[in-house]
Design an enzyme around this catalytic site. Structure first.
Site, PDB file in Angstrom:
ATOM      1  N   ARG A 174       0.822  -1.083  -0.114  1.00 31.79           N
ATOM      2  CA  ARG A 174      -0.156  -0.119   0.083  1.00 31.79           C
ATOM      3  C   ARG A 174       0.693   1.364   0.158  1.00 31.79           C
ATOM      4  O   ARG A 174       0.278   2.236  -0.359  1.00 31.79           O
ATOM      5  CB  ARG A 174      -1.045   0.101   0.993  1.00 31.79           C
ATOM      6  CG  ARG A 174      -2.159  -0.931   0.882  1.00 31.79           C
ATOM      7  CD  ARG A 174      -3.229  -1.129   2.009  1.00 31.79           C
ATOM      8  NE  ARG A 174      -2.623  -1.339   3.339  1.00 31.79           N
ATOM      9  CZ  ARG A 174      -2.414  -2.660   3.904  1.00 31.79           C
ATOM     10  NH1 ARG A 174      -3.233  -3.444   3.394  1.00 31.79           N
ATOM     11  NH2 ARG A 174      -2.198  -2.719   5.117  1.00 31.79           N
ATOM     12  N   GLU A 232       6.347  -9.761  15.063  1.00 36.08           N
ATOM     13  CA  GLU A 232       5.890 -10.277  16.341  1.00 36.08           C
ATOM     14  C   GLU A 232       6.034 -11.830  16.504  1.00 36.08           C
ATOM     15  O   GLU A 232       6.247 -12.577  17.491  1.00 36.08           O
ATOM     16  CB  GLU A 232       4.642  -9.810  16.411  1.00 36.08           C
ATOM     17  CG  GLU A 232       3.896 -10.270  17.912  1.00 36.08           C
ATOM     18  CD  GLU A 232       2.651  -9.662  18.140  1.00 36.08           C
ATOM     19  OE1 GLU A 232       1.867  -9.841  19.059  1.00 36.08           O
ATOM     20  OE2 GLU A 232       2.089  -8.691  17.290  1.00 36.08           O
TER      21      GLU A 232
END
Length: 175
Positions: free
Chosen positions: A61, A98
């Site tokens: 994006r 993560e």
């Protein structure tokens, strides 16, 4: 002052992509020529202040925002991509997520001559991808001048992992 309420074009989708996440969807904004024009106008002001030579957009994006911004400002655009998506020689960086790791790449000759670079993406969350892109820009020979995002999720602290001496701009912020 903006006459376009950008926040009204951001849709919040609960529990996407997994339970407990509030996803900030920019697709309604992208469907509005007025909203996109306002995003580019506001980000152009960041370019006026930071004076980059190139815009680097983060897959994917960041391409949607970065390429029209570069065009509007009369600058070149350089994509930072996931592995195996760019032809020719590339420079890459592995970084931690993560739950795992990922890699970003840039064409080896994209930042020849130490151009001033503004990194652009749609969203700043934990900052891991933006921080890795910053390292990649420097490693590839660019001079990083700042970051610009459409949305910042302040509660995730992404700003804290970015270089402290650089401009970090976001058009919308959510806690």
């Amino acid at each position: 002052m903006s006459s376009v309420d950008l926040a009204s074009y951001i849709r919040t989708i609960p529990d996407f992509p997994k339970p407990g996440i509030l996803f900030r969807d920019i697709n309604p904004m992208l469907r509005s020529p007025e909203a996109v024009a306002e995003v580019i106008r506001l980000l152009s002001l960041v370019c006026e202040r930071t004076r980059p030579d190139l815009i680097v957009g983060i897959e994917s994006r960041g391409f949607i925002v970065g390429a029209p911004l570069a065009h509007q400002c009369g600058l070149g655009f350089v994509p930072v991509r996931k592995p195996g998506k760019l032809p020719g020689d590339v420079v890459g960086i592995d970084y931690s997520l993560e739950y795992g790791s990922d890699r970003l790449e840039i064409q080896a000759d994209a930042l020849v001559g130490q151009p001033r670079v503004l990194v652009v993406d749609d969203l700043l969350a934990t900052g891991g991808t933006a921080a890795a892109t910053a390292q990649l820009v420097t490693q590839a020979g660019g001079e990083l001048v700042g970051f610009a995002f459409v949305i910042e999720l302040k509660g995730l602290g992404g700003r804290t992992v970015l270089p402290k001496d650089l401009s970090v701009d976001s058009l919308l912020a959510y806690d």
